[in-house]
Design an enzyme around this catalytic site. Structure first.
Site, PDB file in Angstrom:
ATOM      1  N   LYS A  11       0.820  -1.217   0.000  1.00  0.00           N
ATOM      2  CA  LYS A  11       0.000   0.000   0.000  1.00  0.00           C
ATOM      3  C   LYS A  11       0.860   1.276   0.000  1.00  0.00           C
ATOM      4  CE  LYS A  11      -3.938  -2.192   2.351  1.00  0.00           C
ATOM      5  NZ  LYS A  11      -4.935  -2.019   3.439  1.00  0.00           N
ATOM      6  N   TYR A  51     -12.483  -2.259  -3.462  1.00  0.00           N
ATOM      7  CA  TYR A  51     -12.968  -2.395  -2.081  1.00  0.00           C
ATOM      8  C   TYR A  51     -14.492  -2.308  -1.985  1.00  0.00           C
ATOM      9  CZ  TYR A  51      -8.335  -2.352   0.112  1.00  0.00           C
ATOM     10  OH  TYR A  51      -7.070  -2.679   0.547  1.00  0.00           O
ATOM     11  N   PHE A  59     -15.423   3.296   7.318  1.00  0.00           N
ATOM     12  CA  PHE A  59     -14.059   3.671   6.939  1.00  0.00           C
ATOM     13  C   PHE A  59     -13.847   3.697   5.427  1.00  0.00           C
ATOM     14  CE2 PHE A  59     -14.104  -0.922   7.967  1.00  0.00           C
ATOM     15  CZ  PHE A  59     -13.654  -1.475   6.775  1.00  0.00           C
ATOM     16  N   ARG A  87      -1.468 -14.261   4.612  1.00  0.00           N
ATOM     17  CA  ARG A  87      -2.126 -13.576   5.725  1.00  0.00           C
ATOM     18  C   ARG A  87      -1.335 -13.722   7.028  1.00  0.00           C
ATOM     19  NH1 ARG A  87      -6.905 -11.510   4.539  1.00  0.00           N
ATOM     20  NH2 ARG A  87      -7.838 -11.726   6.608  1.00  0.00           N
ATOM     21  N   THR A  93      -4.949  -7.371  10.724  1.00  0.00           N
ATOM     22  CA  THR A  93      -5.313  -6.117  10.027  1.00  0.00           C
ATOM     23  C   THR A  93      -4.886  -4.900  10.843  1.00  0.00           C
ATOM     24  OG1 THR A  93      -7.216  -7.261   9.105  1.00  0.00           O
ATOM     25  CG2 THR A  93      -7.249  -4.865   8.993  1.00  0.00           C
ATOM     26  N   ARG A 104       2.920  -6.243   9.128  1.00  0.00           N
ATOM     27  CA  ARG A 104       2.188  -5.111   9.720  1.00  0.00           C
ATOM     28  C   ARG A 104       2.797  -4.694  11.050  1.00  0.00           C
ATOM     29  NH1 ARG A 104      -3.458  -7.570   7.568  1.00  0.00           N
ATOM     30  NH2 ARG A 104      -3.771  -6.206   5.760  1.00  0.00           N
ATOM     31  N   ASN A 114      -2.046   0.271   6.842  1.00  0.00           N
ATOM     32  CA  ASN A 114      -1.525  -1.000   7.379  1.00  0.00           C
ATOM     33  C   ASN A 114      -0.634  -1.765   6.394  1.00  0.00           C
ATOM     34  OD1 ASN A 114      -3.565  -1.861   5.720  1.00  0.00           O
ATOM     35  ND2 ASN A 114      -4.532  -3.224   7.200  1.00  0.00           N
ATOM     36  N   HIS A 117      -2.183  -5.484   1.707  1.00  0.00           N
ATOM     37  CA  HIS A 117      -3.478  -6.162   1.599  1.00  0.00           C
ATOM     38  C   HIS A 117      -3.223  -7.563   1.066  1.00  0.00           C
ATOM     39  CE1 HIS A 117      -7.608  -7.121   0.451  1.00  0.00           C
ATOM     40  NE2 HIS A 117      -7.066  -7.622  -0.652  1.00  0.00           N
ATOM     41  N   GLU A 128      -9.863 -11.000  -7.085  1.00  0.00           N
ATOM     42  CA  GLU A 128      -8.922  -9.886  -6.905  1.00  0.00           C
ATOM     43  C   GLU A 128      -7.771  -9.961  -7.914  1.00  0.00           C
ATOM     44  OE1 GLU A 128      -9.717  -8.843  -2.198  1.00  0.00           O
ATOM     45  OE2 GLU A 128      -7.783  -9.713  -2.760  1.00  0.00           O
TER      46      GLU A 128
HETATM   47  P1  CMP Z   1      -7.392  -4.538   3.944  1.00  0.00           P
HETATM   48  O1  CMP Z   1      -6.957  -5.922   4.261  1.00  0.00           O
HETATM   49  O2  CMP Z   1      -6.770  -3.898   2.762  1.00  0.00           O
HETATM   50  O3  CMP Z   1      -8.978  -4.518   3.751  1.00  0.00           O
HETATM   51  C1  CMP Z   1      -9.761  -3.377   4.000  1.00  0.00           C
HETATM   52  C2  CMP Z   1      -9.012  -2.307   4.723  1.00  0.00           C
HETATM   53  O4  CMP Z   1      -9.797  -1.356   5.408  1.00  0.00           O
HETATM   54  C3  CMP Z   1      -8.161  -2.931   5.800  1.00  0.00           C
HETATM   55  O5  CMP Z   1      -7.088  -3.641   5.218  1.00  0.00           O
HETATM   56  C4  CMP Z   1      -7.801  -1.719   6.660  1.00  0.00           C
HETATM   57  O6  CMP Z   1      -6.642  -1.067   6.172  1.00  0.00           O
HETATM   58  C5  CMP Z   1      -8.990  -0.774   6.433  1.00  0.00           C
HETATM   59  N1  CMP Z   1      -9.763  -0.598   7.675  1.00  0.00           N
HETATM   60  C6  CMP Z   1      -9.924   0.561   8.342  1.00  0.00           C
HETATM   61  N2  CMP Z   1     -10.684   0.376   9.427  1.00  0.00           N
HETATM   62  C7  CMP Z   1     -11.014  -0.925   9.473  1.00  0.00           C
HETATM   63  C8  CMP Z   1     -11.777  -1.738  10.367  1.00  0.00           C
HETATM   64  N3  CMP Z   1     -12.383  -1.216  11.453  1.00  0.00           N
HETATM   65  N4  CMP Z   1     -11.907  -3.056  10.099  1.00  0.00           N
HETATM   66  C9  CMP Z   1     -11.327  -3.609   8.979  1.00  0.00           C
HETATM   67  N5  CMP Z   1     -10.586  -2.882   8.105  1.00  0.00           N
HETATM   68  C10 CMP Z   1     -10.424  -1.554   8.343  1.00  0.00           C
END
Ligand code: CMP
Length: 143
Positions: A11, A51, A59, A87, A93, A104, A114, A117, A128
């Protein structure tokens, strides 16, 4: 264990920290192989489309804004159990909950920024990967 492919995105926060190579090394060290990769500046439409599953989440707007704030490196990783392994290497996350030594925990500053992805399931991985890559852009390892 089965050979799988998964989509990985490095990212904008991690690209801007100039740790693309270090992150790819963490995948390679655990046996994942890059079979496709490209640096992209996502458009708003691409980020919203990628997304879409999160579009009702509070968010969502911040997530899209962040994902278009700078270039990303999108890649396809291949290996035994690649989806779960990716993962595991990424960590939780929320970097505050990510295990020490994960990407992370090492590079991410918040749940919003973060670092990486990764696809969460076989069906998601398929969708994806095809969101970003044509079949002909995937390069099976022949040696
Ligand atoms: P990602 O795995 O890219 O998938 C969705 C993204 O939304 C996640 O990583 C986070 O960077 C972002 N995000 C922000 N807030 C939240 C939350 N409360 N729960 C899950 N994802 C979040």
């Amino acid at each position: 264990m089965s050979q799988e492919r998964t989509l990985s995105i490095i990212k904008p926060d991690a690209v801007s920290k100039n740790v693309v190579g270090q992150i790819i090394s963490m995948f390679e060290a655990k046996g994942l192989k890059v079979v496709a990769a490209k640096m992209m500046q996502l458009t708003q439409e691409q980020a919203e489309g990628f997304y879409e599953v999160h579009k009702e989440r509070p968010f969502f707007n911040d997530l899209v804004k962040f994902m278009i704030s700078g270039p990303v490196l999108v890649q396809v990783l291949e290996g035994d159990n690649a989806i779960a392994l990716n993962r595991e290497i990424m960590g939780a996350t929320n970097p505050k909950e990510a295990a020490p030594g994960t990407i992370r925990a090492t590079f991410a500053s918040s749940i919003d920024e973060n670092a990486v992805h990764g696809s969460d399931a076989p069906e998601t991985a398929k969708n994806e990967i095809s969101f970003f890559f044509k079949d002909a852009e995937l390069c099976p390892r022949t040696r």
